[in-house]
Design an enzyme around this catalytic site. Sequence first.
Site, PDB file in Angstrom:
ATOM      1  N   CYS A 110       0.783  -1.234   0.000  1.00  0.00           N
ATOM      2  CA  CYS A 110       0.000   0.000   0.000  1.00  0.00           C
ATOM      3  C   CYS A 110       0.818   1.289   0.000  1.00  0.00           C
ATOM      4  O   CYS A 110       1.961   1.332   0.455  1.00  0.00           O
ATOM      5  CB  CYS A 110      -0.903   0.004   1.220  1.00  0.00           C
ATOM      6  SG  CYS A 110      -1.994  -1.422   1.316  1.00  0.00           S
ATOM      7  N   GLY A 137      -0.152   0.238  -4.849  1.00  0.00           N
ATOM      8  CA  GLY A 137      -1.445  -0.357  -4.580  1.00  0.00           C
ATOM      9  C   GLY A 137      -2.420  -0.059  -5.693  1.00  0.00           C
ATOM     10  O   GLY A 137      -2.718   1.099  -5.951  1.00  0.00           O
ATOM     11  N   ASN A 147       0.013   1.506   5.675  1.00  0.00           N
ATOM     12  CA  ASN A 147       0.877   0.635   4.882  1.00  0.00           C
ATOM     13  C   ASN A 147       1.611  -0.280   5.845  1.00  0.00           C
ATOM     14  O   ASN A 147       2.295   0.183   6.750  1.00  0.00           O
ATOM     15  CB  ASN A 147       1.868   1.479   4.077  1.00  0.00           C
ATOM     16  CG  ASN A 147       2.913   0.650   3.331  1.00  0.00           C
ATOM     17  OD1 ASN A 147       4.021   1.106   3.096  1.00  0.00           O
ATOM     18  ND2 ASN A 147       2.571  -0.573   2.954  1.00  0.00           N
ATOM     19  N   GLY A 148       1.476  -1.586   5.652  1.00  0.00           N
ATOM     20  CA  GLY A 148       2.147  -2.552   6.514  1.00  0.00           C
ATOM     21  C   GLY A 148       1.188  -3.626   6.970  1.00  0.00           C
ATOM     22  O   GLY A 148       0.049  -3.710   6.510  1.00  0.00           O
ATOM     23  N   CYS A 164      12.848  -2.085   5.329  1.00  0.00           N
ATOM     24  CA  CYS A 164      12.628  -3.183   4.382  1.00  0.00           C
ATOM     25  C   CYS A 164      13.622  -3.095   3.219  1.00  0.00           C
ATOM     26  O   CYS A 164      13.607  -2.134   2.446  1.00  0.00           O
ATOM     27  CB  CYS A 164      11.196  -3.127   3.854  1.00  0.00           C
ATOM     28  SG  CYS A 164      10.851  -4.296   2.538  1.00  0.00           S
ATOM     29  N   TYR A 193      12.399  -3.650  -5.307  1.00  0.00           N
ATOM     30  CA  TYR A 193      11.219  -3.697  -6.177  1.00  0.00           C
ATOM     31  C   TYR A 193      10.133  -2.691  -5.844  1.00  0.00           C
ATOM     32  O   TYR A 193       9.569  -2.078  -6.734  1.00  0.00           O
ATOM     33  CB  TYR A 193      10.626  -5.118  -6.126  1.00  0.00           C
ATOM     34  CG  TYR A 193       9.390  -5.310  -6.974  1.00  0.00           C
ATOM     35  CD1 TYR A 193       9.503  -5.585  -8.328  1.00  0.00           C
ATOM     36  CD2 TYR A 193       8.109  -5.246  -6.417  1.00  0.00           C
ATOM     37  CE1 TYR A 193       8.366  -5.777  -9.114  1.00  0.00           C
ATOM     38  CE2 TYR A 193       6.975  -5.440  -7.193  1.00  0.00           C
ATOM     39  CZ  TYR A 193       7.110  -5.710  -8.540  1.00  0.00           C
ATOM     40  OH  TYR A 193       5.996  -5.894  -9.315  1.00  0.00           O
ATOM     41  N   SER A 202      11.183  -2.652 -13.988  1.00  0.00           N
ATOM     42  CA  SER A 202      11.915  -2.737 -12.726  1.00  0.00           C
ATOM     43  C   SER A 202      13.303  -3.322 -12.886  1.00  0.00           C
ATOM     44  O   SER A 202      14.157  -3.145 -12.010  1.00  0.00           O
ATOM     45  CB  SER A 202      11.110  -3.533 -11.692  1.00  0.00           C
ATOM     46  OG  SER A 202      10.739  -4.803 -12.222  1.00  0.00           O
ATOM     47  N   ASP A 215      14.567  -7.992 -11.402  1.00  0.00           N
ATOM     48  CA  ASP A 215      14.819  -7.557 -10.028  1.00  0.00           C
ATOM     49  C   ASP A 215      14.693  -8.677  -9.013  1.00  0.00           C
ATOM     50  O   ASP A 215      15.392  -8.689  -7.997  1.00  0.00           O
ATOM     51  CB  ASP A 215      13.870  -6.410  -9.650  1.00  0.00           C
ATOM     52  CG  ASP A 215      12.425  -6.818  -9.806  1.00  0.00           C
ATOM     53  OD1 ASP A 215      11.868  -7.412  -8.876  1.00  0.00           O
ATOM     54  OD2 ASP A 215      11.859  -6.567 -10.884  1.00  0.00           O
ATOM     55  N   CYS A 230       6.788 -12.999   3.873  1.00  0.00           N
ATOM     56  CA  CYS A 230       6.774 -11.692   4.536  1.00  0.00           C
ATOM     57  C   CYS A 230       5.499 -11.559   5.354  1.00  0.00           C
ATOM     58  O   CYS A 230       4.400 -11.798   4.846  1.00  0.00           O
ATOM     59  CB  CYS A 230       6.853 -10.562   3.501  1.00  0.00           C
ATOM     60  SG  CYS A 230       6.743  -8.916   4.258  1.00  0.00           S
ATOM     61  N   CYS A 272      15.575  -4.885   7.435  1.00  0.00           N
ATOM     62  CA  CYS A 272      14.798  -6.124   7.502  1.00  0.00           C
ATOM     63  C   CYS A 272      15.101  -6.898   6.226  1.00  0.00           C
ATOM     64  O   CYS A 272      14.762  -6.466   5.129  1.00  0.00           O
ATOM     65  CB  CYS A 272      13.303  -5.843   7.611  1.00  0.00           C
ATOM     66  SG  CYS A 272      12.308  -7.371   7.551  1.00  0.00           S
ATOM     67  N   CYS A 329      12.851 -11.811   4.169  1.00  0.00           N
ATOM     68  CA  CYS A 329      12.456 -12.607   3.003  1.00  0.00           C
ATOM     69  C   CYS A 329      13.657 -13.293   2.363  1.00  0.00           C
ATOM     70  O   CYS A 329      13.509 -14.263   1.619  1.00  0.00           O
ATOM     71  CB  CYS A 329      11.713 -11.753   1.985  1.00  0.00           C
ATOM     72  SG  CYS A 329      12.619 -10.309   1.376  1.00  0.00           S
TER      73      CYS A 329
END
Length: 613
Positions: free
Chosen positions: A50, A77, A152-153, A304, A310, A351, A414, A450, A501, A504
């Site tokens: 988002c 989003g 967002n999250g 992140c 990406y 990307s 990517d 994630c 973080c 992933c």
Amino acid sequence: MTKGTAAAPGAEEKHPPARGANGRYRDIQTGDAATWEDDLRDAAGPQDACGVFGVRAPGEDVANLTYYGLYALQHRGQEAAGMAVADGRAIVVFKELGLVAQVFDERTLSSLSGHLAVGHTRYSTTGSSTWENAQPSYRTARLGGGVALAHNGNLTNILELADELGDHDVDRDAGMRATTDSDLITALLANHPGPTLTEAALDVLPRLRGAFSLVFSDASTLYAARDTHGIHPLVLGRLDGASAADGASPAAGPGGAGGVASETWALDIVGATFVREVEPGELVVIDADGPRSLRFAPADRHGCLFEFVYLARPDTTISGRSVHATRVEVGRVLAREAPVDADLVIPVPQSGVPAAVGYAEASGIPFGEGLVKNSYVGRTFIQPSQTIRQRGIRLKLNPLREVIEGRRLVVVDDSIVRGNTQRALVRMLREAGAAEVHIRISSPPVRWPCFYGIDFATKAELIASGAGVEQVRESLGADSLAYVSLDGLVAASRQPANELCRACFDGVYPVPLSDSARMGGKDTLETMGSGAATAAALAEALRRKFVAGMNGADPSPDDLDQLAGLEALETIEDLGGLDRIGEADLADPSSAATGSTVPAGGPGVTPAGCGRP
């Protein structure tokens, strides 16, 4: 199209219902919906993680500013969009499924007047793709007025928070049917007994676990907050051109004008000046006196890393580092780490372009454009179903035969998440005459789900989970495959490794995960009842996932024991006793449970009225 209105006690209703591009409105307080015309459509398009935007600018057209801010964040989003506009007395929320340009038209925007706005572009990482779950979310405040919020999250303690809210939700019987962690945050803020939203935020925010970049407001004040780890970006800007309507501090721009956005690019497009990032654990309050900073938790930064890979636009800056420069440098690193004899370097647009440029520079192999992208097809990584993703891939890219025929290609992308794009791509390139296809990926293998707001929530979805590079190469049909190293990616980002973080990629999660977070998935609040019903829903989801993983084989004695344990599950606490369930088995069984009814409280009823009544 949908619209809701809510006014503070005694305030005159300011905005009449306005027709939007799809012609529907809804009153937020009652939940009643009406159809304006027969052209109503559901437009759940392709999605991402988002985007949030907020602006306080007295004397300015804040709805138009928010529209352009959301347009700049459309890549984050594409499932739904909305905004809440406040004028000091009332908050008006307008939201719908679809892209920003589909949701808002000139008539809609002209009806939304006020001095502050909160906007959102949605990808559904928690809660299904429905109108009710589009944002901003809205709740009537316990002490009058209301709260609108964009998020967002992903939170990781939503069951605990829903239990905490309990029967105190003043909107639980008012037709509110959202099933998102965002709505849960809004409800906690709105139902707080404190006299101000600031006081409520300082009490509620420390209890949230997981990732959250928030923009929210009451009728007069704009707020922004970021989780203690700062997992997703959130930046603060100054609008220098705003009218000096209420004599604010010049630090905020005239009239207390300021903006907040997920990415710096969104500030650029509305003419705002970037000031700084919202710090992890910080609450920013923007009112007539300008912005002020309050600390609700100490910072423990873990931004992140996938934002650099990406999610963010290349013209965005994160933690002082250009995303474009990072991606070009990753390409250079990749060329040094994984050289190959080839004739041409081509990117997977868009990307993969910066990394391909860097790879070509460092390797000395010419750069070329061998693939043409259809700009009107969205990002396939984040489309809502596997079937739609696969169709989208075939529509998305077309090879230039005259460029690639007979050549040995280095194809730079990517990331590989599910592998669908790359598998179809290799096939297309070979059909177009490529002599060799060497895949180079500007991120490490994505092996771990994630839980913080990106759409790969189960290990089963990840092609690299449990498979080596050679196995993935065989699956894709490429002549060779190589990923950049994690150390190489971190070095290119120029961020301290201990402030990122990387879960992933390495499975190390900065926010501890409860069993409910690992198992719940995006539909947690839709499939949850209280007590035994919650346990039953989780047990059934796990049972289906476990049986499916047996691929039709006869169960072993250990399998029978594990299934018996699931049958005996009676409470959420019993989940801790199922120590034979491995981490992969705990990853998001919600798809198996989606659509099932929860016996306690009726079908689909969730804790604290946060689900579907």
